[in-house]
Enzyme design. Sequence first.
Site, PDB file in Angstrom:
ATOM      1  N   ASN A  16      54.449  15.124  70.839  1.00  0.00           N
ATOM      2  CA  ASN A  16      53.343  14.619  70.083  1.00  0.00           C
ATOM      3  C   ASN A  16      53.389  13.139  69.980  1.00  0.00           C
ATOM      4  O   ASN A  16      52.066  12.488  69.813  1.00  0.00           O
ATOM      5  CB  ASN A  16      53.421  15.092  68.655  1.00  0.00           C
ATOM      6  CG  ASN A  16      53.079  16.387  68.258  1.00  0.00           C
ATOM      7  OD1 ASN A  16      52.313  16.922  69.212  1.00  0.00           O
ATOM      8  ND2 ASN A  16      53.497  17.089  67.137  1.00  0.00           N
ATOM      9  N   GLU A  26      61.041  21.981  70.804  1.00  0.00           N
ATOM     10  CA  GLU A  26      61.606  20.890  71.005  1.00  0.00           C
ATOM     11  C   GLU A  26      62.972  21.024  69.772  1.00  0.00           C
ATOM     12  O   GLU A  26      62.503  20.906  68.578  1.00  0.00           O
ATOM     13  CB  GLU A  26      60.755  19.673  70.569  1.00  0.00           C
ATOM     14  CG  GLU A  26      59.712  19.292  71.465  1.00  0.00           C
ATOM     15  CD  GLU A  26      58.917  18.151  71.316  1.00  0.00           C
ATOM     16  OE1 GLU A  26      58.759  17.070  71.828  1.00  0.00           O
ATOM     17  OE2 GLU A  26      58.441  17.993  69.952  1.00  0.00           O
ATOM     18  N   SER A  49      56.746  18.515  62.868  1.00  0.00           N
ATOM     19  CA  SER A  49      56.280  18.116  64.284  1.00  0.00           C
ATOM     20  C   SER A  49      56.424  16.573  64.365  1.00  0.00           C
ATOM     21  O   SER A  49      56.123  16.076  65.439  1.00  0.00           O
ATOM     22  CB  SER A  49      54.847  18.657  64.435  1.00  0.00           C
ATOM     23  OG  SER A  49      53.827  18.068  63.400  1.00  0.00           O
ATOM     24  N   HIS A  59      61.079  22.383  66.463  1.00  0.00           N
ATOM     25  CA  HIS A  59      59.730  22.102  66.620  1.00  0.00           C
ATOM     26  C   HIS A  59      59.107  23.215  67.324  1.00  0.00           C
ATOM     27  O   HIS A  59      59.046  23.128  68.457  1.00  0.00           O
ATOM     28  CB  HIS A  59      59.474  20.912  67.251  1.00  0.00           C
ATOM     29  CG  HIS A  59      57.917  20.371  67.125  1.00  0.00           C
ATOM     30  ND1 HIS A  59      57.551  19.557  68.047  1.00  0.00           N
ATOM     31  CD2 HIS A  59      56.941  21.022  66.320  1.00  0.00           C
ATOM     32  CE1 HIS A  59      56.073  19.732  67.799  1.00  0.00           C
ATOM     33  NE2 HIS A  59      55.841  20.672  66.694  1.00  0.00           N
TER      34      HIS A  59
END
Length: 782
Positions: free
Chosen positions: A526, A488, A453, A476
Site C-alpha cells: 500500500n 504481508e 493495512s 495483512h
Amino acid sequence: MAPNVPAGVAVIALSDGAPPGKPNPVNALGAPVRKYLDDALRAASNDPSVAAVILVGRPDGKGAFSAGADIKEFSGSSGDGGDGSGNAGGVTTSEPGGIPTLEDLARIIERSPKPIVAALTGACLGGGMELALAAQHRVADGTLKYGLPEVKIGLIPGAGGTQRLPRLCGVRHALDVVVRGRIDGSAEEGLTRGFLDGVAKDGESIVECASRWAAWAVLLPPTSLESRRLCLRSVPPDREGVDNGDMCDFASQSLPPEERGGESARACLEAIRASFELSSFDEGMEVEKALFNDLLYHSLQGRAYRHIFFAERSSSSAPSSGRKKIVVHPLAKGKGTVGVIGAGTMGRGIAISFLRAGFGPVTLVDVNPKGLAAGVKYIHSVLEGEVKRGRLSPTKAKAMASRLKSSADLSSLAACDLVVEAVFENLKVKRDIFSKLNAIVEKKEALLLSNTSTLDVDAIASALSPERRGFCAGMHFFSPAHIMKLVEVVRGVDTSPETLDVVRAVTKRIKKVPVVVGNCDGFVGNRMLHPYTTESTLLLAEHGGGKAGLGVADVDAALGPKHFGIAVGPFVMSDIAGNDIGYNIRREKGLLRDPKTGEVCPNRKEMRYTELADEMVEKLGRVGQKAKKGWYNYDPKVGKGRKPLPSTEMQALVDKYSSSSRCRGTKLDAEEIVHRVLFPLVNEGFKTLEEGIASDPSDIDIIYLYGYGWPAWRGGPMFWADNGVGLSKVLAELEKFHQLHPGSEYFRPSELLKKCVDLGVGVQEYYRRGHAKSLSTIKSKL
C-alpha cells in the site's frame, strides 16, 4: 531387489540417485539423478539376467515419482550437479560420456531392448511425466497426479512431452495438459485418456502392480515392444471427430497475444501442431527443441515467469533472521483454535481461509449482532456455493460449518491459540481490542495478530503487556481474503523471529503466500500504491478536459489488461475497494480542506495535490461499486453491476479540476501514462528496500503479483524496472519528473536506485552480490 519382485525384473528407483546428505523428496531430475538413471538403465540393458525393468520413485513405491526437472539448472543459479563436482551437465545438450539431458534419458528408455514399466505414484510432473511417456508401459496407484506445467514457468516440455503425449492420448488431451499447464491428472483420468495401461488393485502395492505388468511384457513377442515405442507412432484422429488442426486453431483463440504473456502458451501449441503436421517424430522433436531453447535463452517473459517461481519459494520458505532450523509449531500443522474479530468483508474471508485449512474451532466475533449474523450467513453461503460448483464435498462442507462458532463477546476467545483482529482501520479501536485480549486470552504464547493495512503495528502491540509483544505481528490479508493469495506478515520492533516463522507457516497452511515486511505506513504494497493512485488522479487534473483531454478510461486502458497487463486499472480498482477508503486515509493524514474554515490543512501546503477525488466522495457520494457510482457508473443490469460505464458527472468534475491546467485537453500515449504512474511506484519500492521495510526486490515482486494483479509475464515491478525498462532510464525519467513537479516527493529518486545505476547493476543483482549488506538501513517506524 525390492520385495515381491520376480526374478529377472530390475527395479530402478529415482530416489537412489540423490547424492548423500542432499535429500530430494520429490525426485527432482537434477544432474546427479540423471547420471544415476543413465548408468542404471545401461547396466540393466547389458545384464543378461534382467528381462524387464521397473522405473519407480522410491524402492517402497511411496511418495512422488518425480516432480520434474531441477528448475535451478534452467535459471543458472545452480553451480554444479549437486554432487560438488562443479559439473551440472547440459540442460539442453550433452556430451559423450557426460551427464545426459532429460531428452537423452527419454530416448534411452524408449529404445530399451527390454520392456520398461513406469510405476507412477504421487507427483508425476514435467520431466517426470516425460520419462513416463517414454516407457513402454505405465501403471499407477490412486495417489497419482500427472501433468506438464512448464508453460507456467515460461517454457514448453523439452524432453518429448509435446510429441509423445499427442501420439499416446491424442491432441485434445495434449492441449488440455500442455497448454493449460495442468498438474492434477488423476489415475482415473489417465486410464480413461490412455496415458495409463493399468492401476494397482485394492491391497496391491504399486511395485507389485508393476511386477505383474513386467512379467506379462516379457512374454510378449518383440513386435509388441516395437509397437509400444511412441516415436514410431503417428498422432491418432480425435475421438470426437474434430480435425486436429481445427482443434489447435480453436485453442489459439483463447490464448493471450504473444506480446502480452502468450509466448510460452503459443509455443506449446506450435509444438503440438508439429506432432501431426510434420512427417516424423524426429522432425517434431527438432521443433520442440528449437522452441524450448528460444524460450529458455531469449524470452524475457520466460525469465519473468521463472523469476516469480523462485521468488515465491524464497519468500515462503526462508527462516527469519537467518535461523537455519525451525521447530514445527502445532499451528503450522493446522492444529489449533482460531479467533477472528470483525465479521465484515475481511473478517469473514479470513475465517473461511482458516476453516478450509482444517483449523477449529474458528470463532468469529463481532459486537454488532446484525453484522455477526450477516458474516456467518455469508460464510455458509460460500461453502454452499462451493458444494454446488463441485469444489467441495457436502461432507467436508458440513464439517467446516460445524467448526465455525460465533459470538458477540471477546471473552469467547479465551482459549485461542491464534487471534486475528480484522476491524476497521482505527488505531484507538484496535489498541482497545488488544488491551482486552491481553487480559482475556489465557495462553501467554498465543499469537495476537492484526489485519491492519496501514496502521502502526508497534502502536497496536504497545497495548499488550511486554511479555506478549513478541507474539504480536501484522497479518495483512488482501480483499477478498478467502480468494486473494497474498499475506504481508508485518514485523514489529518486538516481534520474535519464532513468531514470524510460525505466522509464515500458518499462512502457507491456509494456502496463501507470505511475505515478511517491516512496519511503516502502508508497509510495502500500500505504500507503493500511494504514488500510483495519486499520480493517476493528477494526470486527469492536468491533462483532462473535454473530449480531447485525458479521461478516466484512458488511464485504466494504458495500465490494464489490454496494454500493460495489470488485472484492473487504478480507477476500476479504487471503485472496487471503495473510494471512501482513500478519502478516509487522506483525512487521517490531515490532507483534506478544513470543512469549517475552508482552509487548506498545513500538511499539504507544499504538496502537489488535487481535490478531485475528495469532492467526488464528499459532495457527489461516488464511493464506488457499492454505491453504483464512483469513477465510473455501474448498472445492476449490465455485467452484474460490475461493468464500468462512462459517467458524464465525473467528466464534468474532471473538466472542472483541469480548467486551469496549462496541459488541459492533451492526451498522453499509453507508454507515457505507464511511465508517469509506474516509475514512482518502482521508486517507492527502492525506498522500502533502502529502509529495510522490504528485504529483497523479489519480495516486492511477489507482493504486486499476488496482491495487486501485476502481470506475471512482466515479473513484478522491480524485475520490470531491471529488465523491461532499465534502471538508467527509470532514473532519468524520475529526475525529469521531479524537476517538473517538485511538489511530488515520490518523484525524488531513491539513493539505492542511484547507487545501482552508478554501479551498472540491476537491483536484483545488487542484492545477489551482497551489496545490500552495506546499506545503512533505517529502523522501521512510522
